[in-house]
Design an enzyme around this catalytic site. Structure first.
Site, PDB file in Angstrom:
ATOM      1  CG  ASP A  94      49.602  56.817  -4.241  1.00  0.00           C
ATOM      2  OD1 ASP A  94      50.309  56.129  -3.784  1.00  0.00           O
ATOM      3  OD2 ASP A  94      48.225  56.438  -4.373  1.00  0.00           O
TER       4      ASP A  94
ATOM      5  CG  ASP B 193      44.471  55.779  -1.571  1.00  0.00           C
ATOM      6  OD1 ASP B 193      44.789  54.817  -1.748  1.00  0.00           O
ATOM      7  OD2 ASP B 193      44.379  56.816  -2.241  1.00  0.00           O
TER       8      ASP B 193
ATOM      9  NE  ARG C 130      48.143  49.601  -5.366  1.00  0.00           N
ATOM     10  CZ  ARG C 130      47.075  50.156  -5.540  1.00  0.00           C
ATOM     11  NH1 ARG C 130      47.062  51.777  -5.209  1.00  0.00           N
ATOM     12  NH2 ARG C 130      46.187  49.871  -6.455  1.00  0.00           N
TER      13      ARG C 130
ATOM     14  CG  ASP D 265      47.787  59.096  -1.297  1.00  0.00           C
ATOM     15  OD1 ASP D 265      47.206  57.805  -1.338  1.00  0.00           O
ATOM     16  OD2 ASP D 265      47.441  59.585  -2.555  1.00  0.00           O
TER      17      ASP D 265
END
Length: 430
Positions: A251, A247, A303, A208
């Site tokens: 996150d 990714d 997301r 990330d």
């Protein structure tokens, strides 16, 4: 003539009294304002504001950044990033590419040949090429994973501060501020094939651009995060799946808590923001309290965010889905035991995307929403979701079990939409 000379003299005097350029505002010791979201709870977030002069750094390359981060130490520190720092560089500052990391005989063609589902089947990869992939991935991780410790402030200087190819990781740390910085292209050279993911298999990537893992009291402000340089949509397809190289953009997982993300921009990416990493991670109950306000999500497939367990306040954000979006899936993901309180957000989409497409549920039961604008018109996302999914999924309820009390002024969706378009992201005045 005398009057003219007097006017000129006064003008010159005025020029002498006004500096040629005002001093740039130093945000490095600024702390999160009271009530500005969940990160203001329980003592607030001050980052490295208490750092002494010996622990204030201006860095211009990876080596300097690594020294300043000090292995993720808890010593109060302020790190100012000037210009572009490329994480994929050696100790001399020379650029490294994927071939430089490859070791033990790893090769993509060999890897694809070894684990082709038509011959390998559905078992997880194992054997020489998987071991070589792991060893190669470890070599890249040594360069691009950058641990951020407690009591740290990281700020970009000016309007062009960039961290390229790196993965900032705030792991089991407390009291961190990251501001005015572009995080770009956390590119994984060695994705792993996972045959049983999603029924059809998928490629799993490692990095990330910013990962909060067991982190508490974190303020992310005026950050821009994207895949700029290597968009996944331009990657090839292997085993009938897009060969993903990225990714998440941000996150927030593994029991992270008390986080505020403000005035930031997330763009040109698939899975932008995951809050809570597993349906069985019941230890996340009572944690993952996150505020997202005045952020822009542009050209994001899904997301934005997807939430498990957490109490998430989502207000005054702007969502833009481009006209050529062919793979858009949803924006707000309601997952296991989540409680999302969404207020006054604005969505812009092309005609083939309906309001019902903006929300998706996986085992989630609750979504509070109010003041939503969809292409300029007020909509009730909860009512639309329930009507659209009637008979196929259980209805969502508006009772999320909590009411936000820590927040800045909540503007109308229309006002916030305009302000975020002008002011969100790195290089914009905080």
């Amino acid at each position: 003539m005398r009057k003219r000379h007097l006017v000129v003299a006064l003008g010159l005097l005025g020029m002498l009294c006004v500096p040629a350029h005002a001093e740039a505002r130093d945000i490095s010791r600024e702390t999160l304002a009271p009530n500005d979201g969940w990160a203001a709870a329980d003592g607030g977030t001050t980052g490295g504001a208490a750092a002494d002069g010996a622990h204030v750094y201006t860095v211009t390359d990876r080596a300097g950044l690594v020294r300043a981060l000090d292995g993720g130490s808890d010593t109060p520190k302020i790190i100012k990033i000037a210009g572009t720092i490329d994480a994929n560089t050696d100790d001399d500052g020379d650029r490294l590419d994927c071939a430089d990391y490859a070791t033990d005989g790893y090769g993509l063609k060999k890897y694809l040949g070894a684990y082709d589902p038509r011959t390998w089947g559905s078992a997880p990869p194992s054997g020489p090429q998987e071991e070589a992939r792991k060893a190669s991935a470890a070599r890249q991780a040594e360069r691009v994973v950058l641990p951020v410790g407690s009591n740290t402030t990281i700020v970009g200087l000016g309007s062009k501060a960039v961290l390229k190819g790196g993965s900032l990781q705030v792991s089991n740390a407390d009291n961190v501020i990251i501001r005015n910085l572009e995080l770009r292209d956390a590119y994984d050279c060695f994705p792993v094939w996972q045959p049983n993911t999603g029924g059809l298999g998928d490629w799993k990537t490692a990095y990330d651009t910013l990962w909060l893992r067991g982190a508490t009291h974190v303020w992310v402000d005026h950050v821009t995060a994207s895949d700029k340089g290597h968009p996944d949509e331009k990657e090839p397809t292997y085993f009938a799946r897009n060969y993903l190289r990225h990714d998440g953009l941000l996150d927030i997982t593994n029991g992270s808590d008390l986080v505020t993300v403000s005035w930031s921009r997330f763009a040109d990416h698939d899975k932008a923001m995951l809050i809570g990493n597993g349906d069985t991670a019941t230890g996340d109950r009572g944690k993952l309290r996150v505020t997202l306000h005045h952020n822009e999500f542009e050209s994001v497939v899904q997301r934005a965010p997807r939430v498990r367990f957490g109490q998430v306040h989502l207000y005054n954000n702007r969502y833009v889905v481009p006209d050529d979006a062919h793979d858009y899936r949803y924006s707000v993901g309601v997952s296991t035991e989540s409680g999302i309180h969404a207020e006054n957000n604005a969505f812009h989409t092309p005609g083939h995307i309906e309001a019902a497409d903006l929300v998706k549920s996986w085992n989630g039961t609750a979504l509070h929403q109010s003041g939503t604008l969809f292409n300029g018109y007020p909509v009730d996302l909860l009512a639309i979701y329930n009507a659209y999914n009637s008979g196929s999924e259980r209805d969502l309820t508006a009772d999320v079990g909590w009411t936000p009390t820590l927040h800045t002024k909540i503007d109308s969706a229309g006002t916030a939409d305009r302000e975020v378009a002008r002011g969100a992201g790195a290089g914009r005045t905080p």
